[in-house]
Design a protein around this motif. Structure first.
Motif, PDB file in Angstrom:
ATOM      1  N   GLY A 107       1.831 -39.775  -2.622  1.00 38.71           N
ATOM      2  CA  GLY A 107       1.675 -41.201  -2.916  1.00 38.71           C
ATOM      3  C   GLY A 107       2.630 -41.706  -3.974  1.00 38.71           C
ATOM      4  O   GLY A 107       2.573 -42.851  -4.373  1.00 38.71           O
ATOM      5  N   ILE A 108       3.502 -40.840  -4.446  1.00 42.14           N
ATOM      6  CA  ILE A 108       4.445 -41.248  -5.487  1.00 42.14           C
ATOM      7  C   ILE A 108       5.750 -41.719  -4.879  1.00 42.14           C
ATOM      8  O   ILE A 108       6.310 -41.059  -4.012  1.00 42.14           O
ATOM      9  N   GLU A 109       6.206 -42.862  -5.350  1.00 41.68           N
ATOM     10  CA  GLU A 109       7.523 -43.345  -4.938  1.00 41.68           C
ATOM     11  C   GLU A 109       8.502 -43.078  -6.058  1.00 41.68           C
ATOM     12  O   GLU A 109       8.383 -43.646  -7.140  1.00 41.68           O
ATOM     13  N   ILE A 110       9.465 -42.217  -5.818  1.00 48.08           N
ATOM     14  CA  ILE A 110      10.429 -41.919  -6.867  1.00 48.08           C
ATOM     15  C   ILE A 110      11.492 -42.989  -6.919  1.00 48.08           C
ATOM     16  O   ILE A 110      11.784 -43.659  -5.938  1.00 48.08           O
ATOM     17  N   SER A 111      12.063 -43.135  -8.101  1.00 48.27           N
ATOM     18  CA  SER A 111      13.052 -44.177  -8.322  1.00 48.27           C
ATOM     19  C   SER A 111      14.443 -43.690  -7.951  1.00 48.27           C
ATOM     20  O   SER A 111      15.351 -44.465  -7.776  1.00 48.27           O
ATOM     21  N   GLY A 114      16.057 -40.196 -13.173  1.00 47.89           N
ATOM     22  CA  GLY A 114      15.164 -39.376 -13.984  1.00 47.89           C
ATOM     23  C   GLY A 114      14.823 -38.059 -13.326  1.00 47.89           C
ATOM     24  O   GLY A 114      13.805 -37.466 -13.601  1.00 47.89           O
ATOM     25  N   ILE A 115      15.683 -37.625 -12.450  1.00 46.22           N
ATOM     26  CA  ILE A 115      15.435 -36.368 -11.755  1.00 46.22           C
ATOM     27  C   ILE A 115      16.335 -35.292 -12.330  1.00 46.22           C
ATOM     28  O   ILE A 115      17.529 -35.496 -12.489  1.00 46.22           O
TER      29      ILE A 115
ATOM     30  N   ILE B  78       5.849 -32.912  -8.926  1.00 41.58           N
ATOM     31  CA  ILE B  78       6.268 -34.281  -9.249  1.00 41.58           C
ATOM     32  C   ILE B  78       5.302 -34.826 -10.285  1.00 41.58           C
ATOM     33  O   ILE B  78       4.093 -34.616 -10.205  1.00 41.58           O
ATOM     34  N   ILE B  79       5.877 -35.444 -11.289  1.00 39.83           N
ATOM     35  CA  ILE B  79       5.138 -35.829 -12.481  1.00 39.83           C
ATOM     36  C   ILE B  79       5.124 -37.350 -12.588  1.00 39.83           C
ATOM     37  O   ILE B  79       6.175 -37.973 -12.515  1.00 39.83           O
ATOM     38  N   CYS B  80       3.948 -37.904 -12.777  1.00 37.74           N
ATOM     39  CA  CYS B  80       3.872 -39.355 -12.996  1.00 37.74           C
ATOM     40  C   CYS B  80       4.257 -39.649 -14.441  1.00 37.74           C
ATOM     41  O   CYS B  80       3.653 -39.135 -15.379  1.00 37.74           O
ATOM     42  N   LEU B  87       1.546 -33.443  -9.655  1.00 36.78           N
ATOM     43  CA  LEU B  87       1.133 -33.180  -8.279  1.00 36.78           C
ATOM     44  C   LEU B  87       2.072 -32.157  -7.669  1.00 36.78           C
ATOM     45  O   LEU B  87       3.248 -32.096  -8.013  1.00 36.78           O
ATOM     46  N   ASP B  88       1.519 -31.356  -6.782  1.00 35.90           N
ATOM     47  CA  ASP B  88       2.334 -30.386  -6.062  1.00 35.90           C
ATOM     48  C   ASP B  88       2.840 -31.014  -4.766  1.00 35.90           C
ATOM     49  O   ASP B  88       2.186 -31.854  -4.181  1.00 35.90           O
ATOM     50  N   LEU B 117      10.371 -33.439 -10.248  1.00 35.45           N
ATOM     51  CA  LEU B 117      10.761 -34.819 -10.009  1.00 35.45           C
ATOM     52  C   LEU B 117       9.861 -35.735 -10.813  1.00 35.45           C
ATOM     53  O   LEU B 117       8.804 -35.340 -11.270  1.00 35.45           O
ATOM     54  N   GLU B 118      10.286 -36.975 -10.966  1.00 33.90           N
ATOM     55  CA  GLU B 118       9.495 -37.927 -11.727  1.00 33.90           C
ATOM     56  C   GLU B 118       9.312 -39.215 -10.945  1.00 33.90           C
ATOM     57  O   GLU B 118      10.173 -39.584 -10.156  1.00 33.90           O
ATOM     58  N   GLY B 119       8.206 -39.866 -11.179  1.00 36.39           N
ATOM     59  CA  GLY B 119       7.952 -41.151 -10.545  1.00 36.39           C
ATOM     60  C   GLY B 119       6.681 -41.737 -11.100  1.00 36.39           C
ATOM     61  O   GLY B 119       6.138 -41.231 -12.075  1.00 36.39           O
ATOM     62  N   ILE B 120       6.228 -42.814 -10.494  1.00 37.83           N
ATOM     63  CA  ILE B 120       4.976 -43.434 -10.928  1.00 37.83           C
ATOM     64  C   ILE B 120       3.982 -43.317  -9.781  1.00 37.83           C
ATOM     65  O   ILE B 120       4.274 -43.712  -8.656  1.00 37.83           O
ATOM     66  N   CYS B 121       2.825 -42.731 -10.096  1.00 39.79           N
ATOM     67  CA  CYS B 121       1.863 -42.446  -9.028  1.00 39.79           C
ATOM     68  C   CYS B 121       1.129 -43.709  -8.596  1.00 39.79           C
ATOM     69  O   CYS B 121       1.182 -44.736  -9.274  1.00 39.79           O
ATOM     70  N   SER B 122       0.448 -43.625  -7.477  1.00 35.29           N
ATOM     71  CA  SER B 122      -0.157 -44.830  -6.902  1.00 35.29           C
ATOM     72  C   SER B 122      -1.248 -45.402  -7.801  1.00 35.29           C
ATOM     73  O   SER B 122      -1.393 -46.617  -7.897  1.00 35.29           O
ATOM     74  N   LYS B 125       0.514 -47.353 -10.465  1.00 34.60           N
ATOM     75  CA  LYS B 125       1.181 -48.523  -9.873  1.00 34.60           C
ATOM     76  C   LYS B 125       0.181 -49.666  -9.714  1.00 34.60           C
ATOM     77  O   LYS B 125       0.507 -50.831  -9.942  1.00 34.60           O
TER      78      LYS B 125
END
Lengths: 128, 128
Positions: A107-111, A114-115, B78-80, B87-88, B117-122, B125
């Motif tokens: 459910g994460i959308e990466i930008s 920052g990777i 992946i890390i929020c 999350l794996d 990886l990095e992103g913002i989780c749902s 959001k």
DNA sequence: TATAAGTTAGGAATGATTCCTAATTTGTAG
DNA sequence: CTACAAATTAGGAATCATTCCTAACTTATA
């Protein structure tokens, strides 16, 4: 646009000249050369402001202090886990199905920014 | 195979039960519940040994303490960047042209592991 | 059974970063 | 200009995660 203090401008101007992913301490020493009264906490605080303002990137390392990088064209970093060398590479994650897989699984959308990837660079590989 | 001390075994056994990427402090508190005499430095030292032996992974976070994970089937994290949730996901980098591009541009051959990886989780959001 | 090698508990030390405080600078409204 | 508020500073203390140090204890070896 918010006005920047003299110290904040000095810090940003020095980062603009650097292409080697300096640490906060590196930046502190360089700015201190021109402005001997500047304090370490001013450098740290302003680095955080500049990251929030989207002027620079913070690169978190698996070991050692964070590093900073002026936001020029988008790119990613790969870090040698032996010697700690950081290399840039450009790879358009937008075009990759990685994004789709991540969205499905987490459910994460990466930008796309920052990777950080990890590996062992060719110099270190030769030493093994 | 090297013999493991009682403390080292205890630490590994607890990590085997956990699926939530515990910190060294988390592990220390859990093991201490069963073995009150254990010291923090023993936990830290043995976590490093277990990483070197390839039993567990260390996940370096962009903020806060490192986290640990039993090596089960290969996967990535992946890390929020808002809430820090980890999350794996499984994505076989071996099959991807990312590897080729990295080799060409940087000379680094990635292992396919140790990638974050990095992103913002749902969840986060939705709060924006 | 003696010696060496490995490991421990506990706490001190370290390194990076943030926090605190009083002073200074800057922005703003009369 | 002048006065008050808001932002920022220098400097150092505090914090947090982690490593290092040391003397005691275990385990392996011969």
């Amino acid at each position: 646009m918010k006005n920047y203090s003299r110290q904040r401008e000095e810090i940003l101007r020095e980062i603009e000249k650097l292409y080697n992913h300096p640490t906060a301490e590196d930046i502190y020493m360089i700015v201190k050369g021109k402005d001997p009264a500047i304090s370490r906490s001013t450098v740290y605080r302003n680095l955080n402001v500049l990251v929030e303002d989207g002027k620079i990137n913070k690169i978190s390392m698996q070991a050692g202090p964070d590093r900073y990088d002026l936001k020029r064209q988008p790119h990613n970093h790969i870090i040698c886990t032996k010697c700690g060398k950081i290399l840039d590479f450009d790879y358009n994650f937008e075009l990759d199905n990685l994004k789709k897989i991540l969205k499905e699984q987490t459910g994460i959308e990466i930008s796309g920014e920052g990777i950080a990837l990890e590996g062992i660079c060719s110099d270190c590989k030769n030493l093994l």
